[in-house]
Every structure is written in structure tokens, then in C-alpha cells.
Scaffold this motif. Sequence first.
Motif, mmCIF file in Angstrom:
data_model
loop_
_atom_site.group_PDB
_atom_site.id
_atom_site.type_symbol
_atom_site.label_atom_id
_atom_site.label_comp_id
_atom_site.label_asym_id
_atom_site.label_seq_id
_atom_site.Cartn_x
_atom_site.Cartn_y
_atom_site.Cartn_z
ATOM 1 N N THR A 172 -80.383 41.862 -33.645
ATOM 2 C CA THR A 172 -81.065 41.663 -32.364
ATOM 3 C C THR A 172 -81.630 40.245 -32.244
ATOM 4 O O THR A 172 -81.592 39.651 -31.172
ATOM 5 C CB THR A 172 -82.204 42.680 -32.162
ATOM 6 N N PHE A 173 -82.131 39.682 -33.354
ATOM 7 C CA PHE A 173 -82.689 38.329 -33.301
ATOM 8 C C PHE A 173 -81.594 37.333 -32.944
ATOM 9 O O PHE A 173 -81.802 36.450 -32.103
ATOM 10 C CB PHE A 173 -83.329 37.978 -34.652
ATOM 11 N N ALA A 174 -80.407 37.496 -33.551
ATOM 12 C CA ALA A 174 -79.292 36.593 -33.241
ATOM 13 C C ALA A 174 -78.915 36.719 -31.771
ATOM 14 O O ALA A 174 -78.703 35.714 -31.081
ATOM 15 C CB ALA A 174 -78.104 36.923 -34.133
ATOM 16 N N MET A 175 -78.860 37.954 -31.272
ATOM 17 C CA MET A 175 -78.479 38.147 -29.868
ATOM 18 C C MET A 175 -79.516 37.538 -28.925
ATOM 19 O O MET A 175 -79.171 36.921 -27.915
ATOM 20 C CB MET A 175 -78.288 39.626 -29.567
ATOM 21 N N ASN A 176 -80.813 37.698 -29.260
ATOM 22 C CA ASN A 176 -81.853 37.114 -28.409
ATOM 23 C C ASN A 176 -81.753 35.585 -28.386
ATOM 24 O O ASN A 176 -81.939 34.965 -27.337
ATOM 25 C CB ASN A 176 -83.242 37.531 -28.889
ATOM 26 N N LEU A 177 -81.460 34.995 -29.549
ATOM 27 C CA LEU A 177 -81.312 33.545 -29.610
ATOM 28 C C LEU A 177 -80.131 33.084 -28.758
ATOM 29 O O LEU A 177 -80.241 32.125 -27.996
ATOM 30 C CB LEU A 177 -81.096 33.098 -31.061
#
Lengths: 311, 295
Positions: free
Chosen positions: A292-297
Motif C-alpha cells: 500500500t505504501f508503494a501504491m500511495n507513493l
Amino acid sequence: MSDATAPDLSRRSGQNTREFVYRAVFFTCALLSILTTAAIVVTLLGDAITFFAEVSPIAFLTGTTWSPANDPVSFGVLPLITGTLVITFGAAAIALPVGLLTAIYLAEYASDRVRSILKPAIEVLAGVPTVVYGYFALVYVTPALSVVFPAISTFNALSASIIVGIMIIPMVSSISEDAMSSVPDSLREASYGLGATRFTVSTSVVVPASISGIASSYILALSRAIGETMAVTIAAGNTPRLVDLTDPAGIFLNSIQTMTAAMVQLGASDVTGQSLAYRSLFAVGLTLFVITFAMNLISEWVASRYREEYR
Amino acid sequence: MAAETQTEGTDFGEVSRWKDRIFESVTLAAALFGIVTLAVLLVYVTIDAVGWLDLQFLTSPPHPLPEEAGIFPALVGSIVLMVLIALITFPLGVGAAVYLEEYASDGRLTQFIQLNIANLAGVPSVVYGLLGLGLFVQLINFGYGTLLVAGFTVSLLILPIVIISAQEAIRSVPDSLREASYGMGATKRQTIRNVVLPRSLPGIMTGTILALGRAIGETAPLIMIGVPTTVFGVPNGLFAKFSAMPMQIYTWSSYPDTAFQYGVVSAGVVTLLVVLLSINSIAILIRNKYQTVRS
């Protein structure tokens, strides 16, 4: 930032120490957000590393059986990842087209008055607690679906996907609408001047011009669907099952288990601080956080492109 | 948007006009889809709650018999938790927003903090639960499922939302007011305290209250930090075990008994939604009362 335009005219003499203390206090508050991220990473990594000392990361990422508590224990995360993907695809099938069309209606067709009522009304969808959505899916949506699909299980991926899809519509529609509203009117006027209808202007001018904002909203909504917890725990059940692509109907009509639902199941059980099952909780949490962190970035990066283009 | 530029009453383009009308109906239907679905579900749950949502339900502890089951400890638990979260997030959120809007230069560090806050807002709530479990329960040892652990955990979860909305409120204070304050010889601290904060307070309050509305519905983090699903009394201290409405709803929804499924849980859901709605109405009232024309 307001003092970019307002020069700092504050009095210097005598007050410097106190001013510095205030600045430091406010800075600490802002720093807390970075500390939170650091704490998340350290907490997840700490227990995940001890977990990966006993279960190899390769076995974790490629294993096809998830059975953390029952003998023989097995920690293959693939069934949980495919379960999460099933929900995400199902939710996307609803939220992405509906959200985009909603944004087009709000940005291109709706009058100011209609928009001022409709927009907050749609945002209510995101404010309903997810445990309530889970209950709705289990008690109202599944029985309604069983009229169409008699083979449906009490816990199933279909009603969970539908409800998660409805939940993330506002995420798509509000960010996409912002992007569409920032498309300059001169582009629309040029198109109308060529005799285009509003349909043509919407689909051939506005949507292509705001595509990075739309893409950003899609990624963010998918990230939210991946991290969604209570609705899928209550409605989709707790059956860690590798997706069987030869049985497309069975994928959605049966119970599955997502990464988040597995975490809730472990969190609600009596696993203690020293057991492998307890640590596997952090390994799954780390996997979820990284995705999720990668997608948010990525979403943030894609969104910054449309902001620059039309500033 | 650009509606007035469309040509009216010409003969050509009949086919494309039909397409336009159909497309408008399709987009309108899409805009109404979610709202209508939610409205239907809300009607169902309200009808099912009739007869169950009464004074006895609101004032009784949980009970294995559906007729005697109540939500009182969870209702009080949720409200106490919310007050605790408000006390933690309000000063921290406003402090961070004041720093970012009034003090920070537009450098690398500020951009990093800003990006970090945006990302934290998208971290799944269940991960915050793990943070609470690892940090407040295991490391600091505040105890499983206590009010204090829940307060800190959910506070960290909603803090990014509070900061972002407080920033917007502070940004909407016109610079001319700040300049006037400096012109009177005020320091930065005095300007923030006497000019910026009073002027942005309604906006900050609205954002915080809306975030608290989100906090009251959070379930997954509470499960992770070991908040008990069923509690029979109200919390009597920061280290007391407690329960919250969403936890109680989660527990009840797993009971197979139809009297629970369609009666007690519906009453619980309606209670939670009424509390949520009241909180959000307060936020909207504050916003409407103090709404000023942005200059």
C-alpha cells in the motif's frame, strides 16, 4: 505556505529565546509524523525479521498453504495475496467505472446547486464505518445475491467486493473531479467551437487531459481496497484458498481470506508474543504495508504531474 | 462548466445529441448508484432495528439472550475513547499544521514531511493496530486492550487527517491580517496566537470533529491491540479494559441466531450511525456558523 509571500516582519529583540522555544515545539509536532512512519517500519521489521529467521522469505512468498495455528503449521502467503486480489479486482470493477462516470457528471453536467448537494452525499459513502459495511454485505447483500446465484456461500468474495467497491467510489470520484475541474475552460471552448457535443468534450478532451489525476485516483482507491479490513473479514470469511482460475464462478461465490482478514483472525486469537504465529502477523503486516505504501507513493507521483501541467 | 457555450436549436448533429443525452443519463445514474444503494441498506437496517432499539438496549450490558442484550458499556467506551483521542490529536495536529504553514521554509525537509503525512493518511488501519501492538503493548507495556493504548493508537491513525485539514484552515487566513499584526509590532508567536489561530479555529474544529467521526468507527486497530469484544462495565481509568461500539457490532454479527443478526446488531448499527451523524452535524454546524468569505 503563507510566509512565502509575507516577509517576516516580526520583532527581533528580546523575544528570541521564547520564539525559538515555540518554533521547536511546533517542529516537534510535525516531526511526529516522520517518527510514526519510522515506528511503523521498526515495529513491523523487528518481529518480521525474527519470523524470517525461522521461515525463509522465499517459502513465505511462494508457499501455497496458509495455516498459522493448526498442525501442521504452514506460512505460505500466496492464498492471502490472491484472496486480496480477488476482492481488489471485484471492487475495482464497480468503483473505477462508476467513480469515473460520477466525476464526469459532477464536473461536466451537474449545475452548481446539484453538485453542492451530490458531492457531500457521495462523500458520506466513505464515512460509514467499515464494520457496518461488512454487516450490510453479510446480512442484506448476500441473501439478495443468492436469488441470482443459488450456489453462493454465506461468506463469499462477491458481496464483499461489491460493498468494498461502493465504499471506494468517493475516493475515485472526488480526486478525478478535482483533476477534471482543473482542466482549463479554453480547451472545452475550443472543442465546443468545433461543434462538439458535451459527450465528445467529456470523453475526447476532458478525460484525456486529466488522465494523470484519474490514474492517481484509481491507484489510491485500489490501495484502499487492498487495505480494507472489517468488511472483508465479516463478509468474505476466513478460508485461505489459492484462487482456482479453472473455476471462475467459484472464485467469487465461495469464501476466501484476505491478508487483512488473516491479520484480524490472528489478532483476535490467543497467540502470544513468543510464538511463530504471532510473528507471522507482523510478516503479513509488513507485506501489506509495503504494497500500500508503494501504491500511495506512485499515486502521489502521478498526481503531481497533472498539478504541474495546469498550474 | 462551460454550459452556456453549447449550441442550441440547430438541426444538424441529431445523432450526437442523442448520444449526449444517453451519456448524461448514464453518468447521472453512476453518480446516484452508491447513494441509492446505501440509502436502501440504511432503510433495511432501520426497519430491522425497530422494536430492538429501545431504552433497555441503550442502558443494558451485553447478554446471551437477544431480548436482554444491550450496548451501554460499548457506547460509553466509544465516547470516552473519542474524548481521549480528541485531547491527544487536537494539540499535536494543530502544532504540526502551525509549523508547516507558519514556520517551515519550502525546503527538502518540509516537502518530505508533507509527503510523509500524505502517505500516512493512506496506511491501512490494521497496520496502525500492529504499530499499537508492537509499540504501546509490547514495548511500553501499557497492557492489552486498555483505554490508553487504544487512545494513542487511534490518535496516530487520524493525526494525518487532522493535520491536513488544520493546514487548509490556517492557509485560508489572509496574509493581510498577519501583516497588520506585524505592523502593530507583534511577534510571530503573538501573531499566531492572536490572529491566525482564532481565525482558523472553526475550520480546525470542523476537520478534527470529522476525523473523530472516523475514529469512532475504527475496528481493526482495536482488535489488533486486544480490546475485548465483550465488556460488562464502563471503563474506570486509563488502564482499564473497555469495549467500543464497532467491536460489539463485530462480535454480534458473528452470532448465528437470527434474533441477533436482524435485531440486536441492527439496533447496534443504528446507534453507531446516530452517534456518528450527530458528531458530523456538529462539525457542519460549526462550519456554517463561522463560514466567512475567503479573500
